[in-house]
Scaffold this motif. Structure first.
Motif, PDB file in Angstrom:
ATOM      1  N   ARG A  23      10.131  -2.458   0.559  1.00 49.14           N
ATOM      2  CA  ARG A  23       9.649  -2.948   1.850  1.00 49.14           C
ATOM      3  C   ARG A  23       9.141  -4.377   1.678  1.00 49.14           C
ATOM      4  N   ASP A  24       9.058  -5.108   2.761  1.00 44.45           N
ATOM      5  CA  ASP A  24       8.522  -6.469   2.698  1.00 44.45           C
ATOM      6  C   ASP A  24       7.068  -6.460   2.265  1.00 44.45           C
ATOM      7  N   LYS A  25       6.336  -5.426   2.663  1.00 44.03           N
ATOM      8  CA  LYS A  25       4.914  -5.312   2.353  1.00 44.03           C
ATOM      9  C   LYS A  25       4.619  -3.869   1.980  1.00 44.03           C
ATOM     10  N   GLY A  26       3.881  -3.666   0.910  1.00 43.64           N
ATOM     11  CA  GLY A  26       3.514  -2.320   0.506  1.00 43.64           C
ATOM     12  C   GLY A  26       4.459  -1.741  -0.541  1.00 43.64           C
ATOM     13  N   LEU A  27       4.088  -0.563  -1.017  1.00 43.81           N
ATOM     14  CA  LEU A  27       4.875   0.121  -2.033  1.00 43.81           C
ATOM     15  C   LEU A  27       6.213   0.585  -1.459  1.00 43.81           C
ATOM     16  N   ASP A  28       7.138   0.866  -2.367  1.00 40.47           N
ATOM     17  CA  ASP A  28       8.452   1.366  -1.969  1.00 40.47           C
ATOM     18  C   ASP A  28       8.333   2.733  -1.297  1.00 40.47           C
ATOM     19  N   VAL A  29       9.376   3.104  -0.594  1.00 38.27           N
ATOM     20  CA  VAL A  29       9.511   4.436  -0.011  1.00 38.27           C
ATOM     21  C   VAL A  29      10.595   5.150  -0.814  1.00 38.27           C
ATOM     22  N   ALA A 110       0.919   2.713   5.503  1.00 37.94           N
ATOM     23  CA  ALA A 110       0.398   2.652   4.134  1.00 37.94           C
ATOM     24  C   ALA A 110       0.738   1.346   3.422  1.00 37.94           C
ATOM     25  N   THR A 111       0.777   0.253   4.132  1.00 41.23           N
ATOM     26  CA  THR A 111       1.102  -1.024   3.488  1.00 41.23           C
ATOM     27  C   THR A 111      -0.057  -1.549   2.641  1.00 41.23           C
ATOM     28  N   ASP A 112      -1.243  -0.954   2.818  1.00 37.02           N
ATOM     29  CA  ASP A 112      -2.405  -1.408   2.047  1.00 37.02           C
ATOM     30  C   ASP A 112      -2.585  -0.649   0.740  1.00 37.02           C
ATOM     31  N   LEU A 113      -1.822   0.410   0.529  1.00 41.94           N
ATOM     32  CA  LEU A 113      -1.971   1.197  -0.698  1.00 41.94           C
ATOM     33  C   LEU A 113      -1.291   0.499  -1.865  1.00 41.94           C
ATOM     34  N   THR A 114      -1.898   0.624  -3.043  1.00 42.79           N
ATOM     35  CA  THR A 114      -1.336   0.040  -4.248  1.00 42.79           C
ATOM     36  C   THR A 114      -1.184   1.139  -5.290  1.00 42.79           C
ATOM     37  N   ARG A 115      -0.449   0.837  -6.339  1.00 38.76           N
ATOM     38  CA  ARG A 115      -0.294   1.781  -7.430  1.00 38.76           C
ATOM     39  C   ARG A 115      -1.412   1.510  -8.437  1.00 38.76           C
ATOM     40  N   PRO A 116      -2.128   2.550  -8.875  1.00 41.01           N
ATOM     41  CA  PRO A 116      -3.186   2.337  -9.855  1.00 41.01           C
ATOM     42  C   PRO A 116      -2.609   1.737 -11.139  1.00 41.01           C
ATOM     43  N   VAL A 117      -3.382   0.902 -11.784  1.00 40.39           N
ATOM     44  CA  VAL A 117      -2.975   0.300 -13.040  1.00 40.39           C
ATOM     45  C   VAL A 117      -3.839   0.898 -14.137  1.00 40.39           C
TER      46      VAL A 117
END
Length: 127
Positions: A23-29, A110-117
């Motif tokens: 996606r342009d913004k946010g995690l993949d689907v 959910a464009t504001d969610l990130t993957r934990p590092v």
């Protein structure tokens, strides 16, 4: 009224597998296909530790997260008990063998969610 975005052909998704949609913004689907011909879409993020569900094992209408084997329902994104949590789901339309996702959801859900590092990468750059 929804605007649908063409993603791929159903045959482009492996049976009992998935395909990732950037996606342009946010995690993949992650778009999944089960052995009954069902197509489902979830945010590519396990609600537990953020594992990539697109790399999980699909069985029935569920996917097992590759990191800790949590089972997530493909229909609703809910973790199966005793685990708790939910990953956002996306509307899917299959028409004439083509898979479509709701363009509005792709742009906003959910464009504001990130993957934990984890591990040393948590340190700030330059530290």
């Amino acid at each position: 009224m929804s605007e649908w975005k063409l993603i791929c052909r159903v045959d482009d998704i492996p049976v009992l597998g998935s395909r990732r949609v950037a996606r342009d913004k946010g995690l993949d689907v992650a778009v999944f296909r089960n052995d009954a011909g069902g197509v489902f879409a979830l945010l590519d993020r396990c609600p537990h530790k953020g594992g990539p569900l697109s790399q999980g094992i699909v069985f029935g209408t569920q996917v097992a997260c590759p990191m800790h084997n949590w089972t997530i329902g493909l229909c609703d994104g809910q973790a199966l008990a005793p685990d708790e949590g939910c990953t956002p789901k996306f509307a899917v339309k299959v028409e004439d063998g083509a898979v479509y996702l709701d363009a509005g959801e792709l742009a906003t859900v959910a464009t504001d969610l990130t993957r934990p590092v984890a591990g040393p990468a948590r340190r700030a750059v330059g530290v």
